[in-house]
Design a protein around this motif. Structure first.
Motif, short mmCIF file in Angstrom:
data_model
loop_
_atom_site.label_atom_id
_atom_site.label_comp_id
_atom_site.label_asym_id
_atom_site.label_seq_id
_atom_site.Cartn_x
_atom_site.Cartn_y
_atom_site.Cartn_z
N ARG A 136 0.82 -1.17 0.19
CA ARG A 136 -0.09 -0.06 0.06
C ARG A 136 0.96 1.31 -0.23
O ARG A 136 0.87 2.12 -0.75
CB ARG A 136 -0.86 0.07 1.25
N VAL A 146 -4.84 3.53 -3.48
CA VAL A 146 -4.77 2.09 -3.61
C VAL A 146 -5.93 1.55 -2.76
O VAL A 146 -6.30 2.28 -1.78
CB VAL A 146 -3.47 1.96 -2.49
N ASN A 148 -8.30 -2.09 -1.47
CA ASN A 148 -8.12 -3.51 -1.28
C ASN A 148 -9.01 -4.38 -2.09
O ASN A 148 -10.19 -4.09 -2.50
CB ASN A 148 -8.35 -4.04 0.35
#
Ligand code: PMP
Length: 398
Positions: A136, A146, A148
């Motif tokens: 990250r 960024v 997930n």
């Protein structure tokens, strides 16, 4: 006010912080499972015989230390590429693959991230939940937003495959997706070959930009087996980036030996991409250092040293497996009712143990066993001298 008056103290690296705490601990028999390093059964970082031989030859040759080319040692790059794609890759023969030497896997990710950020200024980068803790930060520092994607399923201690596929399907075209090609860090949970086929199909269909990170090649099932995912993507003609690291597989952590490989759409593209990667390297550190790259290149290009290396690598892989099996058995023998056999299915240096933060605290405080707050333990730091203690400590905090 002074120049640096407004500079804020950056948060310290959580794992390095744990190491400092471990070093300051005066209890005998303390055990550090927080690290990301392979130790031998004597608790030492090995110096591989293949490395020692290559180093001895290098020193005896008393070679001058001129600058390397910006992209590094040609034989190193060729060897690193062959490990990923095999020695007879049709893509390589077509001139579509380029490899540059990098400062470890981290350096390879950074060169790739800087390059992609320029190429795709509107794209986001996606990393697994959870992922290596530097993914990250590294992509954010390169300028990416960024996010997930679903990965680990705590309930099954396995892969949330449906969640992962759904996340991939929802990503805009040209999103950068960081995928752990084998031995997922931190969970040790990898997709099956069948699942990888589906992942690759979605990546291709959605026009995503895969950035395969392979930092543990050889620690899963074997050097060739662990490259299967890279070869699957390559075989599907997916343009992509691959960061590889020899830190663990050569036990050369401090030499910063890694590589960035790019598979382009055609030979002309590959030439232009290489020219841009060289620009990124030139403006950051000009060219890579000589020692580690020369040693790795010697091993990769000598059939005799290669065979020795592969044997030593297999030894590390087998020892980790033995530690996994013994840990499961010994936790059970220590009276735990909870089944830990999932540890045997995980691959690579790490295991997500399923221990929660409070249990990890108790491990450290009451037993001197250090693990990461997430419950990640480094199985490669277990040995015949500490495994009984660790198994009993785990059973005691459950
Ligand atoms: N990617 C992953 C998944 C890792 O776990 C690591 C390091 N442990 C790296 C990249 C970086 O490797 P290196 O130490 O060679 O920079």
């Amino acid at each position: 006010s002074t120049l640096f008056d407004s500079v804020e103290l950056a948060p310290r690296d959580p794992i390095l912080g744990l190491n400092e705490q471990y070093n300051a601990d005066t209890r005998p028999g303390k055990v550090n499972l927080g690290v990301g390093v392979y130790y031998d059964d004597n608790g030492r970082i090995p110096l591989l015989a293949a490395v020692r031989k290559a180093e001895t030859a290098r020193i005896e040759a008393a070679a001058a230390r001129g600058y390397l080319p910006i992209e590094g040692i040609p034989g190193y790059n060729k060897g690193a590429q062959a490990l990923l794609l095999g020695a007879d890759s049709p893509l390589a023969a077509a001139g579509r693959v380029l490899t540059v030497q990098a400062l470890g896997g981290t350096g390879a990710l950074k060169i790739g991230a800087d390059f992609l950020r320029q190429l795709l200024p509107g794209a986001k980068a996606y990393i697994s939940d959870p992922s290596w803790e530097n993914h990250r930060a590294l992509f954010e520092r390169a300028g990416f937003t960024v996010e997930n994607y679903a990965y680990y399923d705590a309930a099954t201690r396995g892969l949330n495959f449906d969640g992962m596929l759904a996340a991939l399907q929802a990503m805009p075209a040209q999103s950068v997706v960081v995928l752990h090609a084998c031995c997922h860090n931190p969970t040790g949970v990898d997709p099956t070959p069948e699942q990888w086929k589906q992942i690759a199909a979605v990546v291709k269909e959605r026009g995503l930009v895969p950035f395969l990170d392979i930092a543990y090649q050889g620690f899963g099932a074997g050097l060739q087996e662990d490259a299967e995912v890279v070869r699957l993507f390559a075989g599907m003609d997916i343009t992509m980036l691959v960061s590889s690291s020899f830190s663990k597989s050569f036990s050369l952590y401090g030499e910063r030996v890694g590589a960035l490989t790019v598979i382009a759409g055609n030979k002309d593209e590959a030439t232009r991409v290489l020219s841009q990667l060289k620009r990124v390297i030139r403006t950051n550190y000009s060219n890579p250092p000589t020692h580690g790259g020369t040693v790795v290149s010697s091993v990769l290009n000598s059939p005799e040293l290669f065979a020795l290396w592969e044997e030593e690598l297999a030894g590390m892989r087998d020892r980790i497996r033995l530690m996994r099996a013994q840990l499961v058995e010994k936790i059970k023998a220590a009276g735990a009712t909870q089944d830990f056999s999932f540890v045997l299915k995980q691959r690579g240096m790490f295991s997500y143990s399923g221990l929660n933060a409070a249990q990890v605290d108790r491990l450290r405080e009451e037993h001197g066993v250090y693990a990461v707050g997430s419950g990640r333990i480094c199985v490669a730091a277990l040995n015949s001298g500490n495994i009984d203690k660790v198994a009993k400590a785990i059973a005691a905090v459950l």
